[in-house]
Scaffold this motif. Structure first.
Motif, mmCIF file in Angstrom:
data_model
loop_
_atom_site.group_PDB
_atom_site.id
_atom_site.type_symbol
_atom_site.label_atom_id
_atom_site.label_comp_id
_atom_site.label_asym_id
_atom_site.label_seq_id
_atom_site.Cartn_x
_atom_site.Cartn_y
_atom_site.Cartn_z
ATOM 1 N N VAL A 251 1.010 -0.988 -0.152
ATOM 2 C CA VAL A 251 -0.131 -0.196 0.049
ATOM 3 C C VAL A 251 0.872 1.031 0.104
ATOM 4 N N ARG A 252 0.580 2.130 -1.075
ATOM 5 C CA ARG A 252 1.268 3.303 -0.800
ATOM 6 C C ARG A 252 0.630 4.313 -0.425
ATOM 7 N N ILE A 253 1.046 5.038 0.629
ATOM 8 C CA ILE A 253 0.671 6.144 1.573
ATOM 9 C C ILE A 253 1.243 7.296 1.284
ATOM 10 N N GLN A 254 0.568 8.376 0.669
ATOM 11 C CA GLN A 254 1.397 9.649 0.444
ATOM 12 C C GLN A 254 1.885 10.074 1.818
ATOM 13 N N LEU A 255 3.156 10.740 1.783
ATOM 14 C CA LEU A 255 3.613 11.242 3.187
ATOM 15 C C LEU A 255 3.032 12.356 3.733
ATOM 16 N N SER A 256 2.413 13.077 2.785
ATOM 17 C CA SER A 256 1.765 14.467 3.057
ATOM 18 C C SER A 256 0.427 14.076 3.854
ATOM 19 N N LEU A 257 -0.057 12.860 3.584
ATOM 20 C CA LEU A 257 -1.378 12.493 4.276
ATOM 21 C C LEU A 257 -0.985 12.096 5.742
ATOM 22 N N LEU A 258 0.260 11.593 5.831
ATOM 23 C CA LEU A 258 0.437 11.071 7.095
ATOM 24 C C LEU A 258 0.927 12.257 8.102
ATOM 25 N N THR A 259 1.567 13.381 7.454
ATOM 26 C CA THR A 259 1.970 14.435 8.215
ATOM 27 C C THR A 259 0.789 15.326 8.522
ATOM 28 N N ASP A 260 -0.152 15.427 7.501
ATOM 29 C CA ASP A 260 -1.307 16.204 7.802
ATOM 30 C C ASP A 260 -2.209 15.514 8.934
ATOM 31 N N ALA A 261 -2.411 14.244 9.190
ATOM 32 C CA ALA A 261 -2.778 13.483 10.132
ATOM 33 C C ALA A 261 -2.270 13.652 11.620
ATOM 34 N N LEU A 262 -0.817 13.887 11.604
ATOM 35 C CA LEU A 262 0.040 14.129 12.869
ATOM 36 C C LEU A 262 -0.171 15.493 13.074
ATOM 37 N N ASN A 263 -0.375 16.422 12.253
ATOM 38 C CA ASN A 263 -0.362 17.805 12.626
ATOM 39 C C ASN A 263 -1.820 17.869 13.213
ATOM 40 N N GLU A 264 -2.900 17.182 12.680
ATOM 41 C CA GLU A 264 -4.278 17.574 13.478
ATOM 42 C C GLU A 264 -4.101 17.019 14.573
ATOM 43 N N MET A 265 -3.376 15.797 15.094
ATOM 44 C CA MET A 265 -2.974 15.284 16.515
ATOM 45 C C MET A 265 -2.375 16.368 17.270
ATOM 46 N N ILE A 266 -1.378 17.090 16.841
ATOM 47 C CA ILE A 266 -0.873 18.158 17.444
ATOM 48 C C ILE A 266 -1.678 19.249 17.882
ATOM 49 N N GLU A 267 -2.528 19.532 17.108
ATOM 50 C CA GLU A 267 -3.507 20.591 17.450
ATOM 51 C C GLU A 267 -4.537 20.105 18.439
ATOM 52 N N SER A 268 -4.941 18.911 18.362
ATOM 53 C CA SER A 268 -5.788 18.627 19.394
ATOM 54 C C SER A 268 -5.458 18.478 20.587
ATOM 55 N N ASP A 269 -4.016 18.013 20.651
ATOM 56 C CA ASP A 269 -3.444 17.902 22.221
ATOM 57 C C ASP A 269 -3.045 18.930 22.497
ATOM 58 N N ALA A 270 -2.642 19.983 21.594
ATOM 59 C CA ALA A 270 -2.388 21.328 22.296
ATOM 60 C C ALA A 270 -3.492 21.981 22.800
ATOM 61 N N ALA A 271 -4.848 21.741 22.274
ATOM 62 C CA ALA A 271 -6.004 22.435 22.432
ATOM 63 C C ALA A 271 -6.165 21.842 24.023
ATOM 64 N N GLY A 272 -5.965 20.825 24.433
ATOM 65 C CA GLY A 272 -6.330 20.376 25.932
ATOM 66 C C GLY A 272 -7.798 19.955 25.947
ATOM 67 N N GLU A 273 -8.192 19.105 25.071
ATOM 68 C CA GLU A 273 -9.226 18.530 25.117
ATOM 69 C C GLU A 273 -9.807 17.610 26.208
ATOM 70 N N THR A 274 -9.560 18.125 27.315
ATOM 71 C CA THR A 274 -9.936 17.215 28.541
ATOM 72 C C THR A 274 -11.121 16.325 28.441
ATOM 73 N N ALA A 275 -12.047 17.107 28.137
ATOM 74 C CA ALA A 275 -13.690 16.481 28.259
ATOM 75 C C ALA A 275 -13.564 15.068 27.312
ATOM 76 N N ALA A 276 -12.833 15.134 26.241
ATOM 77 C CA ALA A 276 -12.721 13.966 25.563
ATOM 78 C C ALA A 276 -11.762 13.009 25.711
ATOM 79 N N ARG A 277 -11.033 13.062 26.768
ATOM 80 C CA ARG A 277 -9.933 12.187 27.119
ATOM 81 C C ARG A 277 -10.398 11.034 27.213
ATOM 82 N N ASP A 278 -9.697 10.118 26.566
ATOM 83 C CA ASP A 278 -10.265 8.509 26.654
ATOM 84 C C ASP A 278 -11.573 8.145 26.266
#
Length: 833
Positions: free
Chosen positions: A101-128
């Motif tokens: 399976v070929r996965i574009q690196l840009s798609l992987l980095t986009d997904a990681l960047n979304e995780m960075i934003e969600s973690d930095a936002a501190g969504e404590t209500a949605a934890r776990d």
């Protein structure tokens, strides 16, 4: 003197009367006004870009393991994989099941960047808590991440309460957490980046680079491009258009008789007209360069006074074409022909420059010697065209063993000696820009008894970047994620060779065999074949190579590894940490452990590290930073060689370090020199320089491990080889501090037909034409203050180095101008008008 000044002033005034000149002035002012709103903002490096990924295949395999391996799902990598978008999880699951399976690196980095934003936002209500798609909103858990190897910066941020961190630092912390969970995937980057702005608007995030990258790009690419095209093409030819009529107008009967009635000679009159024509170009160039200098300083915080060197260089470029225009105007008295003559010279210079560049890239560069080794009396080398060659001293030529090709995407590992009759290397298909390459990766053995024909041997770990003999028994394979070990005898047996008698060890071979299987189980985790395949994709242990990397050590590309001569130990530099590794036992299967470690100050530049180790000292160099000295046993920092003191003696970026004695090292730099340096305890002193320039590669061959005598083999001037004997101070009758360097032999290989064409045909054309295009190199050197440029952060044994031509183009253009003016003066003096 007054009559000549009057003529110069008159020429300058006539140029000022030209409408073309005023149009040029207006264009310069409009350009400067358009560039004035550009700005720079510096912030922490918080997001991933696709080209930050050094090892995409390993990243894909790690994430796939986090999804399909039950034991990994509760680890950091499993948490990250579970936070991926559903479609990404589906593709990763297919990878874990063995599908291609070929996965574009840009798609992987986009997904990681979304995780960075969600973690930095501190969504404590949605934890776990899972969302509607079963995707975890919060992926970070401190207890889970406690098993990862965290760098000092991340440890400090984790210990700081969230309320004390800015929004940018929160995102920075999230990025570092992802890097810790994905070891060996991302290329090392500076902790801060710069972002270009225009009138307060930010450029796209994809243009983020760190400060050293930006200054290198500005000084060594933007400025030369400015000189070659904006100043060299636009302003210079506008200048030729304005000044082309000067000489024809001067030769009109009334004007010439009036000028000759003054007490001036014809030659001085012509030169005065020439100077007057250059004066107005000087005015145009000065206001443009001075305006760019002020914009760069005030808006980009790059106060580099050396930018002003662009002014005289641009005037020299104009003077080259104006000198031809003057000569054509004397001969034909036509402004149109003068412009055509200058244009013809520009076309000739461009054609010669382009042909020379093509020949250099397609013919010369593939023949450059990148790395060497010696087996008995035979010399082997890897070429710039991803070829492998052997020196035939009788015929004075390189014999190809693996064909070298211009523009090849393959990568051949630097050859290493197994014994006096065997050499090993590997060829990675399509591996120049991808560490994994394509197809199987087999170690290659060349045997004297088989006329040095390449034969396949053991299967290497995935993405192997270097082979490193450790002692007379073992060989290490180094990739982006692991250190792996095998025996020399196993390599020879797999190639169909009968190994020599193995050296004695503290434990029997039977004991080694008994412990090798548990190690394989440890490396593979006693899991099914599909998971073993994922581990192989990540660069882990194979059937023939076992991992020796301690569990608390993570490799951060690019990694530098060197062995301590005469000892079974390795010195590892990864990220900003130096560690000394030693085996727990004498068996191949035993994990090694960290005996000593130290952390370096985070680098402010992106130049690659080079490292060398002797029994007494470890020396670490990077770019133009001070060269640091550590004790070999404890890694205690004991001193450094200041940059200012080093650059006064040894210029250029360090490319290679070799230990040749307890306190003596060889250092090859990007300037093309190789120097002998001595560690005195708290600093370094210069102990000698090899009497050759344009050094491409070096190899130290110790004649006796117990004696400070050896032979240095140097590849220089593309593919020429010279041998030097280095008699170190302990054996020398010279004063302490001196190293005796004796030239033993030198071989200039027979050139191919195209190399002859390059040397004599293209070389003659370049000698007869002014090197106008190469003045960009001169400008880059003047503006950057460096005589060379090292591209990328790749293997230090074979980096891409651009050595600037500094004095040569200036001399070539100066001589051409002088010859044209001399011919013009002689013609003008002997002609009857």
């Amino acid at each position: 003197m007054r009559p000549y000044l009057a003529i110069i002033t008159d020429s300058f005034h006539s140029a000022l009367a030209s409408r073309v000149l005023w149009a040029a002035f207006l264009a310069i002012w409009i350009l400067l006004l358009a560039l004035a709103p550009i700005g720079l903002r510096e912030d922490y490096t918080t997001t991933f870009r696709w080209f930050d990924i050094y090892n995409g295949t390993r990243m894909k395999a790690l994430l796939a393991q986090g999804i399909v391996d039950p034991e990994s799902q509760d680890r950091a990598i499993g948490r990250i994989a579970a936070a991926m978008p559903p479609e990404m999880q589906r593709q990763l699951r297919r990878v874990g099941e063995g599908d291609e399976v070929r996965i574009q690196l840009s798609l992987l980095t986009d997904a990681l960047n979304e995780m960075i934003e969600s973690d930095a936002a501190g969504e404590t209500a949605a934890r776990d808590q899972d969302d509607a798609d079963g995707q975890k909103k919060n992926w970070y858990d401190a207890d889970v991440w406690s098993d990862t190897v965290r760098l000092r910066e991340l440890r400090a941020l984790d210990d700081t309460p969230d309320e004390e961190l800015s929004e940018s630092l929160l995102r920075r912390r999230s990025r570092l957490r992802l890097e810790a969970a994905l070891p060996g995937v991302f290329e090392s980057r500076s902790d801060r980046s710069v972002l270009l702005t225009y009138a307060g608007l930010e450029f796209p995030t994809a243009f983020q680079i760190d400060r050293p990258q930006f200054e290198t790009l500005f000084n060594q690419f933007v400025i030369p491009l400015l000189v070659n095209w904006l100043l060299g093409l636009v302003l210079v030819f506008l200048g030729v258009l304005v000044t082309a009529s000067m000489i024809p107008d001067m030769l009109q009967t009334g004007s010439l008789h009036l000028l000759l009635s003054k007490p001036v000679s014809r030659s001085a009159l012509l030169i005065s007209k020439f100077i007057g024509g250059c004066a107005f170009v000087l005015l145009c160039v000065t206001q443009l360069v001075l305006g760019l200098f002020l914009i760069a300083g005030a808006r980009l915080d790059v106060w580099n006074v050396r930018i002003l060197w662009c002014i005289p260089v641009a005037v020299v470029i104009f003077a080259v074409f104006f000198s031809v225009s003057v000569l054509a105007g004397l001969k034909w008295r036509s402004a149109i022909i003068s412009i055509a003559a200058a244009g013809a010279l520009a076309a000739i210079c461009m054609v010669v420059g382009v042909i020379g560049g093509v020949i250099d890239g397609r013919v010369v560069a593939p023949d450059r010697i990148a790395a060497m080794t010696v087996a008995g009396d035979d010399l082997f080398a890897v070429t710039g065209g991803s070829g492998l060659v052997r020196m035939d001293t009788d015929e004075s030529k390189w014999l190809p063993l693996i064909e070298s090709q211009a523009g090849s995407n393959d990568r051949v590992l630097p050859p290493e000696t197994l014994d006096a009759d065997h050499v090993m290397t590997a060829r990675i298909r399509n591996g120049r820009f991808n560490p994994f390459g394509s197809g199987p990766l087999d170690l290659i053995v060349l045997a004297r008894g088989d006329d040095w024909k390449p034969q396949p041997s053991l299967q290497l770990p995935t993405a192997t970047e270097r082979l490193l003999p450790i002692d007379k028994r073992y060989v290490a394979a180094i990739n982006s994620a692991d250190l792996l070990l095998t025996e020399r005898s196993s390599i020879l047996e797999a190639a169909g060779e009968k190994p020599a008698e193995a050296p004695e060890s503290d434990e029997s071979n039977a004991a080694d065999d008994r412990t090798s299987e548990p190690n394989r189980e440890r490396a593979g985790g006693s899991v099914s074949s599909w998971l073993r395949s994922l581990i192989t994709m990540q660069g882990g242990a194979t059937e023939s190579f076992v991992s020796i990397l301690p569990p608390d050590v993570v490799l951060s590309p690019p990694t530098r590894v060197t062995n301590v001569h005469g000892e079974r130990s390795l010195v590892l530099l990864t990220g900003d940490r130096v560690q000394r590794l030693e085996p727990v036992g004498s068996s191949r299967s035993d994990l090694w452990q960290v005996r000593a470690k130290t952390e370096l100050t985070r680098a402010t530049q992106r130049a690659a590290y080079v490292i060398a180790a002797s029994k007494q000292w470890i020396v670490v160099a990077q770019g133009d930073s001070p060269i640091r000295i550590f004790k070999a046993d404890t890694l205690e920092s004991v001193g450094e060689w200041e940059s200012a003191a080093r650059e006064d003696i040894v210029s250029g970026t360090p490319l290679e370090l070799l230990a040749i004695a307890d306190d003596l090292f060889l250092m090859r730099t990007s300037s093309g020199h190789c120097d002998v340096i001595r560690v005195t305890g708290t600093t370094i002193e210069h102990a000698g320089r090899l009497p050759v320039d344009e050094v491409e590669s070096i190899h130290w061959h110790a004649k006796d491990a117990d004696e400070p005598v050896g032979q240095l083999i140097v590849a220089h001037d593309v593919d020429r080889v010279s041998w030097f004997s280095l008699e170190l101070p302990e054996q020398s009758s010279q004063q302490a501090g001196e190293v005796v360097i004796r030239a033993d032999a030198s071989i200039t290989p027979t050139k191919s037909i195209w190399r002859w064409v390059d040397a004599y045909v293209i070389g003659s054309l370049e000698l007869l034409t002014p090197k106008v295009l190469q003045l960009g190199d001169t400008t880059a050197a003047m503006v950057s203050g460096s005589d060379s440029l090292v591209m990328g952060m790749g293997d230090p044994a074979a980096p891409e180095v651009i050595r600037y031509q500094i004095a040569g183009p200036l001399v070539s253009c100066g001589v051409f101008i002088a010859v044209m003016l001399l011919i013009g003066c002689v013609y003008f003096s002997r002609s009857d008008y």
